[in-house]
Design a protein around this motif. Structure first.
Motif, PDB file in Angstrom:
ATOM      1  N   ILE A   1       0.823  -1.299  -0.129  1.00  9.18           N
ATOM      2  CA  ILE A   1       0.136   0.088   0.047  1.00  9.18           C
ATOM      3  C   ILE A   1       0.843   1.289  -0.129  1.00  9.18           C
ATOM      4  O   ILE A   1       0.608   2.228  -0.205  1.00  9.18           O
ATOM      5  N   PHE A   2       2.134   1.048   0.421  1.00 13.25           N
ATOM      6  CA  PHE A   2       2.932   2.434   0.350  1.00 13.25           C
ATOM      7  C   PHE A   2       3.631   2.712  -0.706  1.00 13.25           C
ATOM      8  O   PHE A   2       4.155   3.612  -0.943  1.00 13.25           O
ATOM      9  N   GLY A   3       3.855   1.781  -1.627  1.00 13.04           N
ATOM     10  CA  GLY A   3       4.419   1.846  -2.967  1.00 13.04           C
ATOM     11  C   GLY A   3       4.976   0.720  -3.326  1.00 13.04           C
ATOM     12  O   GLY A   3       4.638  -0.491  -3.114  1.00 13.04           O
TER      13      GLY A   3
ATOM     14  N   VAL B   1       6.888   5.983  -4.260  1.00 10.07           N
ATOM     15  CA  VAL B   1       6.146   5.948  -2.938  1.00 10.07           C
ATOM     16  C   VAL B   1       4.930   6.470  -2.989  1.00 10.07           C
ATOM     17  O   VAL B   1       4.839   7.841  -3.625  1.00 10.07           O
ATOM     18  N   ASN B   2       3.724   5.892  -2.495  1.00  8.25           N
ATOM     19  CA  ASN B   2       2.312   6.629  -2.611  1.00  8.25           C
ATOM     20  C   ASN B   2       2.095   7.638  -1.646  1.00  8.25           C
ATOM     21  O   ASN B   2       2.267   7.194  -0.403  1.00  8.25           O
ATOM     22  N   GLY B   3       1.647   8.531  -1.973  1.00  9.37           N
ATOM     23  CA  GLY B   3       1.320   9.449  -1.045  1.00  9.37           C
ATOM     24  C   GLY B   3       0.263   9.270  -0.218  1.00  9.37           C
ATOM     25  O   GLY B   3      -0.804   8.345  -0.701  1.00  9.37           O
ATOM     26  N   GLY B   4      -0.165  10.002   0.608  1.00  9.43           N
ATOM     27  CA  GLY B   4      -1.543   9.764   1.299  1.00  9.43           C
ATOM     28  C   GLY B   4      -1.438   9.554   3.068  1.00  9.43           C
ATOM     29  O   GLY B   4      -0.311   9.697   3.403  1.00  9.43           O
TER      30      GLY B   4
ATOM     31  N   GLU C   1      -0.670   0.595  10.437  1.00 13.94           N
ATOM     32  CA  GLU C   1       0.240   0.236   9.417  1.00 13.94           C
ATOM     33  C   GLU C   1       1.669   0.675   9.562  1.00 13.94           C
ATOM     34  O   GLU C   1       2.327   0.323   8.851  1.00 13.94           O
ATOM     35  N   TYR C   2       1.676   1.555  10.661  1.00  9.78           N
ATOM     36  CA  TYR C   2       3.138   2.110  11.080  1.00  9.78           C
ATOM     37  C   TYR C   2       4.234   1.156  10.775  1.00  9.78           C
ATOM     38  O   TYR C   2       5.394   1.374  10.171  1.00  9.78           O
ATOM     39  N   ASP C   3       4.117   0.127  11.465  1.00 15.20           N
ATOM     40  CA  ASP C   3       5.368  -1.082  11.514  1.00 15.20           C
ATOM     41  C   ASP C   3       5.375  -1.612  10.121  1.00 15.20           C
ATOM     42  O   ASP C   3       6.586  -1.844   9.823  1.00 15.20           O
ATOM     43  N   LYS C   4       4.417  -1.858   9.432  1.00 15.80           N
ATOM     44  CA  LYS C   4       4.668  -1.966   7.751  1.00 15.80           C
ATOM     45  C   LYS C   4       5.351  -1.189   7.081  1.00 15.80           C
ATOM     46  O   LYS C   4       6.371  -1.338   6.132  1.00 15.80           O
ATOM     47  N   TRP C   5       5.106   0.317   7.236  1.00 16.02           N
ATOM     48  CA  TRP C   5       5.873   1.138   6.748  1.00 16.02           C
ATOM     49  C   TRP C   5       7.368   1.172   7.115  1.00 16.02           C
ATOM     50  O   TRP C   5       8.148   1.318   6.126  1.00 16.02           O
ATOM     51  N   ILE C   6       7.587   0.940   8.151  1.00 15.54           N
ATOM     52  CA  ILE C   6       9.176   0.951   8.583  1.00 15.54           C
ATOM     53  C   ILE C   6       9.564  -0.264   8.026  1.00 15.54           C
ATOM     54  O   ILE C   6      10.799  -0.270   7.596  1.00 15.54           O
ATOM     55  N   GLU C   7       8.946  -1.454   7.770  1.00 12.74           N
ATOM     56  CA  GLU C   7       9.506  -2.593   7.034  1.00 12.74           C
ATOM     57  C   GLU C   7       9.926  -2.164   5.598  1.00 12.74           C
ATOM     58  O   GLU C   7      10.920  -2.696   5.117  1.00 12.74           O
ATOM     59  N   PHE C   8       8.997  -1.571   5.141  1.00  7.61           N
ATOM     60  CA  PHE C   8       9.174  -1.179   3.773  1.00  7.61           C
ATOM     61  C   PHE C   8      10.460  -0.242   3.486  1.00  7.61           C
ATOM     62  O   PHE C   8      11.456  -0.474   2.689  1.00  7.61           O
TER      63      PHE C   8
END
Length: 77
Positions: A19-21, A42-45, A51-58
């Motif tokens: 979802i982040f990109g 990187v998808n804006g939004g 979902e923060y942990d998934k963003w950090i993993e990305f």
């Protein structure tokens, strides 16, 4: 790459889309030429805090990939 050298290690290809990109890399060594491609989108939004942990993993995946190095060794004569 100078003649007489061969790759001992090349960075692994990566393909991740969420979802982040999207993040992709590919490394090819042909005819003494090293070709490395890297794509980042990187998808804006706004995203839920869950979902923060998934963003950090990305982000960590991208950083880990960027830290990889190609290693070449001289061929024995």
């Amino acid at each position: 790459i100078p003649s007489g050298f061969t790759p001992e290690y090349l960075p692994k290809a990566i393909s991740e889309k969420n979802i982040f990109g999207e993040f992709k890399t590919n490394t090819i060594f042909e005819n003494g030429t090293l070709k490395f491609t890297r794509f980042v989108l990187v998808n804006g939004g706004e995203y839920p805090k869950e979902e923060y942990d998934k963003w950090i993993e990305f982000v960590k995946l991208i950083n880990k990939s960027d830290a990889q190095k190609a290693v070449f060794v001289k061929k024995p004569n």
